[in-house]
Enzyme design. Structure first.
Site, PDB file in Angstrom:
ATOM      1  CB  SER A  13      82.005  36.624  39.665  1.00  0.00           C
ATOM      2  OG  SER A  13      81.145  37.640  40.127  1.00  0.00           O
ATOM      3  CE  LYS A  58      60.486  39.594  29.829  1.00  0.00           C
ATOM      4  NZ  LYS A  58      60.668  41.004  29.509  1.00  0.00           N
ATOM      5  CG  HIS A 103      69.611  45.153  44.977  1.00  0.00           C
ATOM      6  ND1 HIS A 103      69.189  45.169  43.656  1.00  0.00           N
ATOM      7  CD2 HIS A 103      69.808  46.450  45.329  1.00  0.00           C
ATOM      8  CE1 HIS A 103      69.130  46.428  43.241  1.00  0.00           C
ATOM      9  NE2 HIS A 103      69.502  47.215  44.230  1.00  0.00           N
TER      10      HIS A 103
END
Length: 189
Positions: A13, A58, A103
């Site tokens: 989003s 990863k 954050h």
């Protein structure tokens, strides 16, 4: 025109708000979205906006493969928009002061390993905070410890669930993250 690369792990989003913002800006545009999740909805958003989607695992993030792909693109700015893996110092060092993150709390509180999404919002509620917010910061070698670029708070006294907190925080993210990125690009171009 500055090239922006987004890193995201989920729905995207924030990524979409950034894409839409820069479609109307002459300062920069989103040229690629990197994700570690091959099922992330952010890939659908990338495709919808004709933006290159890059999927990696990863190992590839940490073995230099992702850095090589970034080097091919030569981004001016790397934006972590809901990216959940620890970002490699090798990439941070290659792009000094050009990797930023958002954050969902007012750092230095509620940051660090494992503090993302609903984990953050639940901790904020459990501690009976009356406000929370967002922090946009440079990325360094430690989770959520880079120099702050921007913070904005919101009152959450009326919030009962972590989902209530998430909604208020996401509204801040969507409003301010694209604007802060644009200001950052304007000041650094």
């Amino acid at each position: 025109m500055q090239k922006i690369v987004l890193f995201a792990s989920g729905n995207g989003s924030n990524a979409e708000k950034i894409i839409l913002h820069f479609k109307k800006s002459s300062l920069g545009n989103v040229v690629a979205i990197f994700t570690n999740n091959p099922h992330a909805k952010v890939l659908e958003k990338a495709k919808h906006h004709d933006i290159q989607g890059v999927v990696f695992n990863k190992v590839e993030l940490n073995d230099g493969t992702v850095l090589e792909k970034l080097d091919e693109i030569q981004p001016n700015l790397i934006v972590l928009a809901g990216f959940l893996l620890k970002f490699p110092e090798e990439i941070i060092n290659f792009y000094p002061q050009r990797v930023i993150n958002i954050h969902p709390a007012l750092l230095p509180n509620y940051g660090g390993k494992g503090m993302y999404g609903m984990h953050v919002h639940k901790a904020v509620l459990d501690n009976k905070e009356i406000e929370t917010g967002i922090t946009i910061h440079y990325v360094n070698g430690n989770y959520d410890e880079g120099e702050f670029i921007f913070q904005k708070s919101v009152n959450i006294e009326d919030c009962i669930t972590p989902e209530d907190v998430a909604k208020k925080v996401q509204e801040l993210e969507h409003q301010y993250f694209p604007e802060v990125i644009e200001k950052f690009i304007s000041n650094n171009s």
